[in-house]
Design a protein around this motif. Structure first.
Motif, PDB file in Angstrom:
ATOM      1  N   GLY A  10      33.988  57.334   9.824  1.00  0.00           N
ATOM      2  CA  GLY A  10      33.645  58.322  10.835  1.00  0.00           C
ATOM      3  C   GLY A  10      34.655  58.446  11.950  1.00  0.00           C
ATOM      4  N   TYR A  11      35.740  57.673  11.918  1.00  0.00           N
ATOM      5  CA  TYR A  11      36.731  57.734  12.977  1.00  0.00           C
ATOM      6  C   TYR A  11      37.563  59.012  12.850  1.00  0.00           C
ATOM      7  CZ  TYR A  11      40.825  56.765  15.776  1.00  0.00           C
ATOM      8  OH  TYR A  11      41.821  56.845  16.687  1.00  0.00           O
ATOM      9  N   VAL A  12      37.713  59.704  13.979  1.00  0.00           N
ATOM     10  CA  VAL A  12      38.575  60.880  14.047  1.00  0.00           C
ATOM     11  C   VAL A  12      39.551  60.656  15.178  1.00  0.00           C
ATOM     12  CG1 VAL A  12      38.664  63.352  14.459  1.00  0.00           C
ATOM     13  CG2 VAL A  12      36.766  62.394  13.172  1.00  0.00           C
ATOM     14  N   HIS A  13      40.826  60.730  14.902  1.00  0.00           N
ATOM     15  CA  HIS A  13      41.855  60.507  15.921  1.00  0.00           C
ATOM     16  C   HIS A  13      41.977  61.727  16.827  1.00  0.00           C
ATOM     17  CE1 HIS A  13      45.435  59.008  17.795  1.00  0.00           C
ATOM     18  NE2 HIS A  13      46.076  60.125  17.476  1.00  0.00           N
ATOM     19  N   ARG A  14      41.831  61.498  18.117  1.00  0.00           N
ATOM     20  CA  ARG A  14      42.011  62.545  19.118  1.00  0.00           C
ATOM     21  C   ARG A  14      43.100  62.070  20.066  1.00  0.00           C
ATOM     22  NH1 ARG A  14      36.412  62.504  18.498  1.00  0.00           N
ATOM     23  NH2 ARG A  14      35.653  64.436  17.591  1.00  0.00           N
ATOM     24  N   PRO A  15      44.310  62.634  19.974  1.00  0.00           N
ATOM     25  CA  PRO A  15      45.426  62.148  20.775  1.00  0.00           C
ATOM     26  C   PRO A  15      45.169  62.212  22.285  1.00  0.00           C
ATOM     27  CG  PRO A  15      46.202  63.652  19.090  1.00  0.00           C
ATOM     28  CD  PRO A  15      44.709  63.676  19.062  1.00  0.00           C
ATOM     29  N   SER A  16      44.444  63.178  22.766  1.00  0.00           N
ATOM     30  CA  SER A  16      44.251  63.302  24.206  1.00  0.00           C
ATOM     31  C   SER A  16      43.231  62.304  24.732  1.00  0.00           C
ATOM     32  CB  SER A  16      43.801  64.720  24.554  1.00  0.00           C
ATOM     33  OG  SER A  16      42.513  64.965  24.019  1.00  0.00           O
ATOM     34  N   GLY A  17      42.415  61.750  23.868  1.00  0.00           N
ATOM     35  CA  GLY A  17      41.408  60.801  24.289  1.00  0.00           C
ATOM     36  C   GLY A  17      40.169  61.456  24.887  1.00  0.00           C
ATOM     37  N   GLU A  18      40.165  62.789  24.970  1.00  0.00           N
ATOM     38  CA  GLU A  18      39.017  63.502  25.521  1.00  0.00           C
ATOM     39  C   GLU A  18      38.173  64.061  24.390  1.00  0.00           C
ATOM     40  OE1 GLU A  18      40.278  66.540  28.143  1.00  0.00           O
ATOM     41  OE2 GLU A  18      41.580  65.235  29.282  1.00  0.00           O
ATOM     42  N   PRO A  19      36.873  64.125  24.603  1.00  0.00           N
ATOM     43  CA  PRO A  19      36.036  64.747  23.572  1.00  0.00           C
ATOM     44  C   PRO A  19      36.323  66.252  23.504  1.00  0.00           C
ATOM     45  CG  PRO A  19      34.723  64.210  25.507  1.00  0.00           C
ATOM     46  CD  PRO A  19      36.083  63.638  25.733  1.00  0.00           C
ATOM     47  N   PRO A  20      36.152  66.847  22.344  1.00  0.00           N
ATOM     48  CA  PRO A  20      36.428  68.283  22.236  1.00  0.00           C
ATOM     49  C   PRO A  20      35.443  69.093  23.069  1.00  0.00           C
ATOM     50  CG  PRO A  20      35.395  67.464  20.247  1.00  0.00           C
ATOM     51  CD  PRO A  20      35.684  66.275  21.102  1.00  0.00           C
ATOM     52  N   ARG A  21      35.946  70.190  23.615  1.00  0.00           N
ATOM     53  CA  ARG A  21      35.103  71.085  24.402  1.00  0.00           C
ATOM     54  C   ARG A  21      34.945  72.398  23.662  1.00  0.00           C
ATOM     55  NH1 ARG A  21      37.891  72.401  29.518  1.00  0.00           N
ATOM     56  NH2 ARG A  21      39.708  72.191  28.227  1.00  0.00           N
ATOM     57  N   GLN A  22      33.847  73.046  23.903  1.00  0.00           N
ATOM     58  CA  GLN A  22      33.633  74.370  23.333  1.00  0.00           C
ATOM     59  C   GLN A  22      34.430  75.378  24.151  1.00  0.00           C
ATOM     60  OE1 GLN A  22      29.566  75.441  22.918  1.00  0.00           O
ATOM     61  NE2 GLN A  22      30.006  77.454  22.105  1.00  0.00           N
ATOM     62  N   ALA A  23      34.991  76.357  23.476  1.00  0.00           N
ATOM     63  CA  ALA A  23      35.780  77.375  24.165  1.00  0.00           C
ATOM     64  C   ALA A  23      34.903  78.138  25.139  1.00  0.00           C
ATOM     65  CB  ALA A  23      36.399  78.323  23.153  1.00  0.00           C
ATOM     66  N   ASP A  24      35.505  78.541  26.244  1.00  0.00           N
ATOM     67  CA  ASP A  24      34.769  79.321  27.231  1.00  0.00           C
ATOM     68  C   ASP A  24      34.483  80.706  26.657  1.00  0.00           C
ATOM     69  OD1 ASP A  24      34.939  77.258  29.045  1.00  0.00           O
ATOM     70  OD2 ASP A  24      36.853  77.977  29.860  1.00  0.00           O
ATOM     71  N   THR A  25      33.224  81.068  26.675  1.00  0.00           N
ATOM     72  CA  THR A  25      32.829  82.386  26.183  1.00  0.00           C
ATOM     73  C   THR A  25      32.085  83.111  27.276  1.00  0.00           C
ATOM     74  OG1 THR A  25      30.763  81.541  25.292  1.00  0.00           O
ATOM     75  CG2 THR A  25      32.642  81.630  23.783  1.00  0.00           C
ATOM     76  N   SER A  26      32.168  84.418  27.197  1.00  0.00           N
ATOM     77  CA  SER A  26      31.489  85.248  28.179  1.00  0.00           C
ATOM     78  C   SER A  26      30.331  85.958  27.496  1.00  0.00           C
ATOM     79  CB  SER A  26      32.470  86.276  28.751  1.00  0.00           C
ATOM     80  OG  SER A  26      31.782  87.163  29.588  1.00  0.00           O
ATOM     81  N   GLU A  27      29.186  85.922  28.108  1.00  0.00           N
ATOM     82  CA  GLU A  27      28.012  86.580  27.546  1.00  0.00           C
ATOM     83  C   GLU A  27      27.916  88.038  28.002  1.00  0.00           C
ATOM     84  OE1 GLU A  27      25.966  85.290  25.279  1.00  0.00           O
ATOM     85  OE2 GLU A  27      27.167  83.478  25.275  1.00  0.00           O
ATOM     86  N   GLU A  28      28.872  88.504  28.789  1.00  0.00           N
ATOM     87  CA  GLU A  28      28.837  89.878  29.270  1.00  0.00           C
ATOM     88  C   GLU A  28      29.223  90.829  28.153  1.00  0.00           C
ATOM     89  OE1 GLU A  28      31.175  90.341  32.757  1.00  0.00           O
ATOM     90  OE2 GLU A  28      30.351  88.559  33.684  1.00  0.00           O
ATOM     91  N   PHE A  29      28.631  92.019  28.203  1.00  0.00           N
ATOM     92  CA  PHE A  29      28.897  93.028  27.185  1.00  0.00           C
ATOM     93  C   PHE A  29      30.278  93.627  27.400  1.00  0.00           C
ATOM     94  CE2 PHE A  29      27.551  96.926  24.812  1.00  0.00           C
ATOM     95  CZ  PHE A  29      27.342  96.271  23.634  1.00  0.00           C
ATOM     96  N   GLY A  30      30.612  93.967  28.597  1.00  0.00           N
ATOM     97  CA  GLY A  30      31.950  94.421  28.950  1.00  0.00           C
ATOM     98  C   GLY A  30      32.263  95.841  28.520  1.00  0.00           C
ATOM     99  N   ARG A  31      33.442  96.253  28.929  1.00  0.00           N
ATOM    100  CA  ARG A  31      33.894  97.618  28.644  1.00  0.00           C
ATOM    101  C   ARG A  31      34.068  97.845  27.149  1.00  0.00           C
ATOM    102  NH1 ARG A  31      39.733  99.707  30.318  1.00  0.00           N
ATOM    103  NH2 ARG A  31      40.095  97.604  29.595  1.00  0.00           N
ATOM    104  N   GLU A  32      34.604  96.854  26.456  1.00  0.00           N
ATOM    105  CA  GLU A  32      34.829  97.011  25.017  1.00  0.00           C
ATOM    106  C   GLU A  32      33.524  97.243  24.262  1.00  0.00           C
ATOM    107  OE1 GLU A  32      35.901  94.361  26.728  1.00  0.00           O
ATOM    108  OE2 GLU A  32      38.073  94.566  26.748  1.00  0.00           O
ATOM    109  N   GLY A  33      32.486  96.543  24.665  1.00  0.00           N
ATOM    110  CA  GLY A  33      31.185  96.716  24.029  1.00  0.00           C
ATOM    111  C   GLY A  33      30.625  98.110  24.243  1.00  0.00           C
ATOM    112  N   TRP A  34      30.763  98.625  25.457  1.00  0.00           N
ATOM    113  CA  TRP A  34      30.244  99.963  25.731  1.00  0.00           C
ATOM    114  C   TRP A  34      31.048 101.048  25.019  1.00  0.00           C
ATOM    115  CZ3 TRP A  34      25.553 100.495  26.839  1.00  0.00           C
ATOM    116  CH2 TRP A  34      24.887  99.551  27.603  1.00  0.00           C
TER     117      TRP A  34
END
Length: 97
Positions: A10-34
């Motif tokens: 189960g070991y996974v090497h992560r060079p940065s030593g930090e746990p992975p983060r989820q990408a920042d997403t926006s829940e707004e519909f925005g101009r493209e959606g409209w």
């Protein structure tokens, strides 16, 4: 026969030593959606309605220099080209982000 594969503990090497983060997403519909909603309304409501009223609006069609047959062929191309342009715009915009 023996198993030649190494044991997976189960070991996974992560060079940065930090746990992975989820990408920042926006829940707004925005101009493209409209813009996409507007194009869907154009493609599924406005253009089919225009096709239905074409026989009654032959004078308007002729003022554009089109025959009724040419108008029947050209009207469905409007949302097709616009949706294609929106797809390219959206793809280029997502690459910039």
């Amino acid at each position: 026969m023996g198993n030649d594969a190494p044991d997976d503990d189960g070991y996974v090497h992560r060079p940065s030593g930090e746990p992975p983060r989820q990408a920042d997403t926006s829940e707004e519909f925005g101009r493209e959606g409209w813009v996409l909603v507007g194009m869907i309304i154009l493609g599924f409501l406005v253009i089919p309605t225009a096709i239905l009223v074409l026989p009654a609006a032959q004078g308007v069609v002729r003022s554009f220099g089109l025959t009724l047959r040419a108008a029947y062929l050209a009207l469905p191309l409007v949302p097709a080209f616009l949706l294609g342009a929106i797809a390219v715009w959206s793809a280029l915009r997502s690459r910039q982000s």
